[in-house]
Design an enzyme around this catalytic site. Structure first.
Site, PDB file in Angstrom:
ATOM      1  N   MET A  81     -17.564 -16.908 -27.074  1.00 17.51           N
ATOM      2  CA  MET A  81     -16.612 -16.461 -28.206  1.00 17.51           C
ATOM      3  C   MET A  81     -15.603 -15.533 -27.854  1.00 17.51           C
ATOM      4  SD  MET A  81     -19.495 -15.950 -31.157  1.00 17.51           S
ATOM      5  CE  MET A  81     -18.332 -15.600 -32.443  1.00 17.51           C
ATOM      6  N   HIS A  82     -14.691 -15.193 -28.374  1.00 18.07           N
ATOM      7  CA  HIS A  82     -13.784 -14.169 -28.128  1.00 18.07           C
ATOM      8  C   HIS A  82     -12.475 -14.012 -27.026  1.00 18.07           C
ATOM      9  CE1 HIS A  82     -16.627 -12.378 -30.950  1.00 18.07           C
ATOM     10  NE2 HIS A  82     -17.513 -12.168 -29.888  1.00 18.07           N
ATOM     11  N   ASP A 240     -20.953 -19.571 -30.158  1.00 21.74           N
ATOM     12  CA  ASP A 240     -22.182 -19.806 -29.330  1.00 21.74           C
ATOM     13  C   ASP A 240     -23.224 -19.066 -30.154  1.00 21.74           C
ATOM     14  OD1 ASP A 240     -21.754 -17.404 -28.521  1.00 21.74           O
ATOM     15  OD2 ASP A 240     -21.768 -17.638 -26.589  1.00 21.74           O
TER      16      ASP A 240
END
Length: 494
Positions: A81-82, A240
């Site tokens: 992520m991110h 995730d």
């Protein structure tokens, strides 16, 4: 036999997991790769690695199982992520992707709080500005790489770069979108207020979709290089953490998952956009429609035990080290351990927090130190769970646990006692990739909803229940919680 395929684009490898209609994993393909740290605190990766890894992983699982590509009814995507993937108008990568664990954006976080307002930011997005999220990375590029900034036409997250290569579509699931710090949490879409405050054009950002929704189909070009069937539907999937939660059956309100790896994550599904007023735990959309989640993150969970082993007992097997701790009574005879070896996220978003043993005396030996580490990690996880309950989530009756630390029966019992709830495991160990596959079952026509798929295919087995040490741990946790406030001035001196 028909199948669904889950693809997980992680930081170190891409995993493709093939799942049959009974929920069994029939094959796994993996392709590993590295990432770069060109400067201290930086973490970057070339997006081409993800697509090359996807090709290799898919071809590997098809070859190892002998499965016909035509048997794959749908594909689900998940991944780290991110991240910030920046593309120009021709979908060319403008710079290496900045990853979730990059720490260069401390000043960008302050800019975001000032631009939006610190409390308003949490009210809209459910989160404070922390270095791992996507928005601070974009602000950093705006401030430090104006030539790149001027050429941006599209911003994607890592797994959605893989989606672009698979389908030719720019799209994003709402769970991953909420992790950018650019989402309106309640509305489940981009926040015009935050985008305007940060001077980020809405046109750069993809359309957003719920996790089970079809976002595109495998193109002829992608089919030729992967071995997939052209036209295979690809669903939105999830970041995730939300995909892993689907994989362990945490989809209904008040269900909770615990991941005990290097870091520790407590994840709770909710049916409303709850958040902590100080942003000490994350609040994101779940991968399922009309679901959200709260998530606390501690940075050094099993990583604390690894540090202890590598520093004070190099080469000793973890099993022997942990077994020695079983000879020590609960509470480690007054010894406490703060697990803030890498700073902390929840409940104290403080990169300058540090670890500590407190209460040492001449009667303590190495086994006491080991048990204090196990208990300190459990106390830190309890801190995060308490914040989630205070935000409005009901206390759980069961926590579904995964990760390497759960292999220890002693650690499982400590966690059950400290969390004061039953601990359970599930039969699958493929985590986020398995959850991504389950998110594709609705599009495959196997089940009317992903939740019905989870109910049919995911089974939990209790492995530990609260015992007679619950009250003693409650008292020890109260003492533990006094340590960070007392030591913070020492951590922050200079």
């Amino acid at each position: 036999m028909s199948h669904v395929l889950g693809i997980d684009t992680s930081t170190t490898a891409t995993k493709a997991v093939l799942v049959d209609e009974g929920g069994s994993v029939v094959g796994i393909g993996v392709a590993a790769y590295g990432f770069d740290a060109p400067q201290p605190l930086w973490s970057e990766q070339e997006p081409s690695l993800w697509w090359d890894g996807t090709i290799q992983a898919i071809r590997s699982v098809l070859a190892s199982t002998g499965a016909d590509a035509a048997s794959i009814q749908a594909i689900g995507l998940t991944g780290q992520m991110h991240g910030a993937v920046l593309l120009d108008g021709a979908d060319r990568v403008l710079r290496p992707a900045i990853l979730w664990n990059d720490q260069r954006t401390v000043h960008a976080c302050e800019e975001i709080r000032e631009a939006v307002g610190p409390q308003r930011l949490i009210e809209v997005t459910g989160n404070d500005a922390v270095t791992g999220l996507t928005a601070p990375k974009l602000v950093w590029v705006r401030d430090h790489e104006p030539d790149v900034w001027r050429r941006i036409a599209h911003v994607l997250l890592p797994k959605d770069y893989v989606r672009l290569d698979l389908t030719g579509e720019h799209a994003l699931d709402r769970a991953d979108g909420a992790g950018t710090l650019l989402f309106d949490l309640a509305a489940r879409d981009w926040s015009a207020e935050v985008l305007d405050a940060l001077r980020i054009p809405r046109a750069w950002l993809p359309a957003t979709f719920e996790g089970p929704t079809i976002t595109g189909r495998v193109t002829e070009r992608a089919a030729a290089v992967t071995g997939l069937r052209a036209g295979t539907p690809v669903v939105a999937g999830g970041g995730d953490q939300s995909a892993n939660a689907v994989g362990v059956g945490v989809t209904a309100p008040a269900t909770v998952a615990l991941s005990l790896g290097t870091s520790g994550v407590v994840f709770a599904a909710t049916d409303a956009p709850l958040f902590d007023e100080r942003g000490r735990v994350h609040a994101f959309c779940h991968a399922l429609p009309e679901r959200w989640h709260l998530m606390s993150v501690m940075l050094s969970a099993a990583g604390s035990l690894r540090w202890f082993r590598d520093t004070l007992a190099p080469g000793e097997p973890f099993e022997a080290l942990v077994s020695s701790a079983a000879t020590v009574p609960a509470g480690s005879e007054g010894l406490l351990f703060l697990p803030y070896l890498s700073g902390e996220r929840s409940p104290y978003p403080d990169p300058r927090a540090r670890g500590a043993f407190v209460g040492l005396n001449l009667g303590h030996g190495r086994a006491h130190l080991v048990r204090a580490v196990l208990e300190g990690v459990a106390f830190g996880l309890r801190d995060g769970l308490d914040l989630m309950i205070a935000a409005g989530m009901p206390a759980p009756s069961q926590v579904r646990a995964s990760g390497g630390g759960i292999a220890s029966p002693l650690w499982r019992q400590i966690l059950a006692d400290v969390l004061d709830t039953e601990l359970a495991t599930v039969s699958t160990t493929e985590g986020a990739a398995y959850g991504a596959a389950l998110l594709a079952t609705e599009a495959a026509g196997w089940f009317p909803t992903v939740e019905s798929a989870v109910a049919a295919l995911v089974r939990a087995t209790p492995v530990a229940s609260p015992g007679p040490d619950v009250q003693g741990y409650r008292d020890a946790h109260a003492a533990y919680r006094e340590l960070y406030p007392a030591l913070r001035p020492f951590f922050h001196r200079g």
